[in-house]
Scaffold this active site. Sequence first.
Site, PDB file in Angstrom:
ATOM      1  N   LYS A  57      71.505  16.642  93.222  1.00 27.35           N
ATOM      2  CA  LYS A  57      71.693  17.813  92.099  1.00 27.35           C
ATOM      3  C   LYS A  57      71.483  16.799  90.385  1.00 27.35           C
ATOM      4  CE  LYS A  57      75.070  20.071  94.142  1.00 27.35           C
ATOM      5  NZ  LYS A  57      76.785  20.359  94.279  1.00 27.35           N
ATOM      6  N   ALA A  78      78.028  16.695  88.417  1.00 24.65           N
ATOM      7  CA  ALA A  78      79.148  16.181  88.840  1.00 24.65           C
ATOM      8  C   ALA A  78      79.454  16.903  90.980  1.00 24.65           C
ATOM      9  CB  ALA A  78      80.998  16.717  88.720  1.00 24.65           C
ATOM     10  N   ASP A  79      80.247  16.153  92.015  1.00 16.24           N
ATOM     11  CA  ASP A  79      80.658  16.655  93.002  1.00 16.24           C
ATOM     12  C   ASP A  79      81.578  16.359  93.844  1.00 16.24           C
ATOM     13  OD1 ASP A  79      78.588  18.588  95.060  1.00 16.24           O
ATOM     14  OD2 ASP A  79      79.348  16.690  96.442  1.00 16.24           O
ATOM     15  N   THR A  80      81.964  17.302  94.478  1.00 13.05           N
ATOM     16  CA  THR A  80      83.492  17.039  95.495  1.00 13.05           C
ATOM     17  C   THR A  80      83.517  17.173  96.681  1.00 13.05           C
ATOM     18  OG1 THR A  80      84.595  17.205  93.480  1.00 13.05           O
ATOM     19  CG2 THR A  80      85.969  16.670  94.772  1.00 13.05           C
ATOM     20  N   ALA A 115      82.222  12.625  92.615  1.00 15.30           N
ATOM     21  CA  ALA A 115      81.347  11.357  92.531  1.00 15.30           C
ATOM     22  C   ALA A 115      80.618  12.467  90.939  1.00 15.30           C
ATOM     23  CB  ALA A 115      79.668  11.165  93.310  1.00 15.30           C
TER      24      ALA A 115
END
Length: 198
Positions: A57, A78-80, A115
């Site tokens: 991303k 960010a990614d969850t 992250a």
Amino acid sequence: MSAFIYLASQSPRRRQLLEQIGVSYRLLLPPAEAEALEVVLTGESAARYVRRVTSLKLDAALQQLKAQGLPDAPVLCADTTVALGREILGKPAHPLQAREMLSRLAGQTHRVLTAIALQKGSRRLSALSESRVRFAPMTQAQMRAYVASGEPMGKAGAYGIQGRAAMFIESIHGSYSGIMGLPLHETARLLGQMGVRF
């Protein structure tokens, strides 16, 4: 020193968290095809998955920044994800899938991994936050009512800790802001290392 950053995310929760610590940001909304990057590879661990997706991303956001000829500044991505055992629970595609996810989380402890990655020029920094969340048992009626509220849609694991789901959460061990989608301790550390004023 950078006076602002680009936030490459559509999440209103990430915006709210950056505002909470006084970070000036401009939105760099990801292209529509960014959602397609969230495909889980066979045998991929939750930590590896969330780091990889965040990195992809960020790559897409940096291409966008260049293509639009925008002023240079650090880009934050960010990614969850939610993991129950070794299984990754992504965003539910429809209400029935949301109910299935909630029924599996109810009465169990699961992990929430977020992250983050920050880049300016050729310098990239990254971090990973991992928390544990325990859900209380839920009745079918409670699950139906929660899904009917619309809150689970678009959220990993079919719930948002900052919303109505909080009444079903018995305990958390880790970062509340990380569970929301942007771990502020790690984010502040990376911003400081990148020379961002806030």
